[in-house]
Design a protein around this motif. Structure first.
Motif, PDB file in Angstrom:
ATOM      1  N   GLY A 190       0.902  -1.287  -0.201  1.00  0.00           N
ATOM      2  CA  GLY A 190       0.088  -0.132  -0.359  1.00  0.00           C
ATOM      3  C   GLY A 190       0.757   1.517  -0.315  1.00  0.00           C
ATOM      4  O   GLY A 190       0.559   2.089  -0.439  1.00  0.00           O
ATOM      5  N   ALA A 191       1.879   1.124   0.666  1.00  0.00           N
ATOM      6  CA  ALA A 191       3.047   2.629   0.909  1.00  0.00           C
ATOM      7  C   ALA A 191       3.096   2.245  -0.297  1.00  0.00           C
ATOM      8  O   ALA A 191       3.901   3.804  -1.248  1.00  0.00           O
ATOM      9  N   LEU A 192       3.893   1.612  -0.894  1.00  0.00           N
ATOM     10  CA  LEU A 192       4.903   1.757  -1.992  1.00  0.00           C
ATOM     11  C   LEU A 192       3.864   2.292  -3.006  1.00  0.00           C
ATOM     12  O   LEU A 192       4.277   3.185  -4.454  1.00  0.00           O
ATOM     13  N   ALA A 193       2.948   1.650  -3.234  1.00  0.00           N
ATOM     14  CA  ALA A 193       1.774   2.317  -4.450  1.00  0.00           C
ATOM     15  C   ALA A 193       1.574   3.816  -4.428  1.00  0.00           C
ATOM     16  O   ALA A 193       1.336   4.353  -5.562  1.00  0.00           O
ATOM     17  N   GLN A 194       1.274   4.184  -3.454  1.00  0.00           N
ATOM     18  CA  GLN A 194       1.380   5.715  -3.724  1.00  0.00           C
ATOM     19  C   GLN A 194       2.366   6.990  -3.383  1.00  0.00           C
ATOM     20  O   GLN A 194       2.194   7.671  -3.475  1.00  0.00           O
ATOM     21  N   LEU A 195       3.542   5.886  -3.292  1.00  0.00           N
ATOM     22  CA  LEU A 195       4.847   6.880  -3.814  1.00  0.00           C
ATOM     23  C   LEU A 195       5.183   6.879  -5.180  1.00  0.00           C
ATOM     24  O   LEU A 195       5.616   7.908  -5.920  1.00  0.00           O
ATOM     25  N   PHE A 196       4.074   6.382  -6.467  1.00  0.00           N
ATOM     26  CA  PHE A 196       4.214   6.471  -7.466  1.00  0.00           C
ATOM     27  C   PHE A 196       3.036   7.126  -8.236  1.00  0.00           C
ATOM     28  O   PHE A 196       1.909   7.036  -7.510  1.00  0.00           O
ATOM     29  N   GLU A 197       2.998   7.926  -9.158  1.00  0.00           N
ATOM     30  CA  GLU A 197       1.619   8.081  -9.796  1.00  0.00           C
ATOM     31  C   GLU A 197       1.272   7.402 -10.366  1.00  0.00           C
ATOM     32  O   GLU A 197       1.571   6.349 -10.361  1.00  0.00           O
ATOM     33  N   PRO A 198      -0.116   8.085 -10.478  1.00  0.00           N
ATOM     34  CA  PRO A 198      -1.136   6.567 -11.151  1.00  0.00           C
ATOM     35  C   PRO A 198      -0.710   6.619 -12.572  1.00  0.00           C
ATOM     36  O   PRO A 198      -0.592   4.894 -12.573  1.00  0.00           O
ATOM     37  N   GLU A 199      -0.112   6.648 -13.551  1.00  0.00           N
ATOM     38  CA  GLU A 199       0.855   5.908 -14.403  1.00  0.00           C
ATOM     39  C   GLU A 199       1.734   6.217 -14.952  1.00  0.00           C
ATOM     40  O   GLU A 199       2.671   5.986 -15.994  1.00  0.00           O
ATOM     41  N   ALA A 200       2.793   5.503 -13.434  1.00  0.00           N
ATOM     42  CA  ALA A 200       4.608   5.641 -12.925  1.00  0.00           C
ATOM     43  C   ALA A 200       4.771   4.536 -14.252  1.00  0.00           C
ATOM     44  O   ALA A 200       3.963   4.030 -14.232  1.00  0.00           O
ATOM     45  N   VAL A 201       6.183   5.094 -14.886  1.00  0.00           N
ATOM     46  CA  VAL A 201       7.000   3.870 -15.124  1.00  0.00           C
ATOM     47  C   VAL A 201       7.785   3.355 -14.396  1.00  0.00           C
ATOM     48  O   VAL A 201       8.702   3.721 -13.596  1.00  0.00           O
ATOM     49  N   LEU A 202       7.770   2.126 -14.164  1.00  0.00           N
ATOM     50  CA  LEU A 202       9.306   1.231 -13.475  1.00  0.00           C
ATOM     51  C   LEU A 202       9.960   0.108 -14.012  1.00  0.00           C
ATOM     52  O   LEU A 202       8.803  -0.521 -14.815  1.00  0.00           O
ATOM     53  N   GLN A 203      10.731  -0.215 -13.911  1.00  0.00           N
ATOM     54  CA  GLN A 203      12.287  -0.541 -14.826  1.00  0.00           C
ATOM     55  C   GLN A 203      13.361  -1.008 -14.557  1.00  0.00           C
ATOM     56  O   GLN A 203      13.865  -0.163 -13.959  1.00  0.00           O
ATOM     57  N   PRO A 204      13.451  -2.390 -13.335  1.00  0.00           N
ATOM     58  CA  PRO A 204      14.311  -2.475 -13.395  1.00  0.00           C
ATOM     59  C   PRO A 204      15.798  -3.156 -13.767  1.00  0.00           C
ATOM     60  O   PRO A 204      14.689  -3.629 -15.401  1.00  0.00           O
ATOM     61  N   ALA A 205      16.688  -3.399 -14.042  1.00  0.00           N
ATOM     62  CA  ALA A 205      17.813  -4.140 -14.975  1.00  0.00           C
ATOM     63  C   ALA A 205      17.538  -5.102 -15.359  1.00  0.00           C
ATOM     64  O   ALA A 205      17.403  -6.267 -13.944  1.00  0.00           O
ATOM     65  N   GLY A 206      17.643  -5.465 -16.512  1.00  0.00           N
ATOM     66  CA  GLY A 206      16.582  -6.687 -16.494  1.00  0.00           C
ATOM     67  C   GLY A 206      15.442  -7.346 -16.394  1.00  0.00           C
ATOM     68  O   GLY A 206      15.363  -8.365 -17.157  1.00  0.00           O
ATOM     69  N   CYS A 207      14.701  -6.596 -16.887  1.00  0.00           N
ATOM     70  CA  CYS A 207      13.291  -6.959 -16.566  1.00  0.00           C
ATOM     71  C   CYS A 207      12.649  -5.878 -17.343  1.00  0.00           C
ATOM     72  O   CYS A 207      12.726  -4.784 -18.322  1.00  0.00           O
ATOM     73  N   GLY A 208      11.481  -6.083 -18.530  1.00  0.00           N
ATOM     74  CA  GLY A 208      10.690  -5.214 -18.977  1.00  0.00           C
ATOM     75  C   GLY A 208      10.120  -4.099 -18.048  1.00  0.00           C
ATOM     76  O   GLY A 208       9.565  -4.675 -17.082  1.00  0.00           O
ATOM     77  N   PRO A 209       9.517  -2.870 -18.928  1.00  0.00           N
ATOM     78  CA  PRO A 209       9.081  -2.662 -17.541  1.00  0.00           C
ATOM     79  C   PRO A 209       7.507  -2.893 -17.278  1.00  0.00           C
ATOM     80  O   PRO A 209       7.132  -3.153 -17.707  1.00  0.00           O
ATOM     81  N   ALA A 210       7.203  -2.240 -16.000  1.00  0.00           N
ATOM     82  CA  ALA A 210       6.164  -2.363 -15.820  1.00  0.00           C
ATOM     83  C   ALA A 210       4.854  -0.524 -15.698  1.00  0.00           C
ATOM     84  O   ALA A 210       5.920   0.174 -15.305  1.00  0.00           O
TER      85      ALA A 210
END
Length: 104
Positions: A22-42
């Motif tokens: 729950g805390a994690l989700a609130q740190l991001f904008e609703p349409e944010a992008v997260l990409q760890p190295a070696g993975c596709g983006p979320a």
């Protein structure tokens, strides 16, 4: 919520340590992008939550280490040893992640 970009980093570390979805989700904008190295983006909070849960299952950690913060008005670029992030200030004055590239 975070009052500065640096505080946002600390809150992300806390969410990782506590595995707090729950805390994690609130740190991001609703349409944010997260990409760890070696993975596709979320894209978006739901995908980001699922991807981070997978990272947690593999014991990935995140340590806040903002080394450089470049800010122009409501946008900041944060560089650390583990990530490159673009964050934006909301109309309410809090900061949220828009784009994060993780290199754990």
């Amino acid at each position: 919520m975070a009052r500065t970009p640096e505080e946002l980093e600390v809150m992300l570390e806390d969410a990782f340590v506590l595995h707090d979805h729950g805390a994690l989700a609130q740190l991001f904008e609703p349409e944010a992008v997260l990409q760890p190295a070696g993975c596709g983006p979320a894209h978006g909070r739901d995908e980001i939550e699922r991807l981070v849960a997978e990272l947690w299952s593999h014991q990935h950690r995140y340590v806040a280490d903002p080394r450089t913060v470049l800010q122009l008005r409501e946008t900041a670029l944060m560089l650390s040893r583990a990530a490159v992030s673009v964050v934006r200030r909301t109309p309410e004055g809090t900061w949220r992640y828009a784009i994060v590239y993780l290199n754990p």
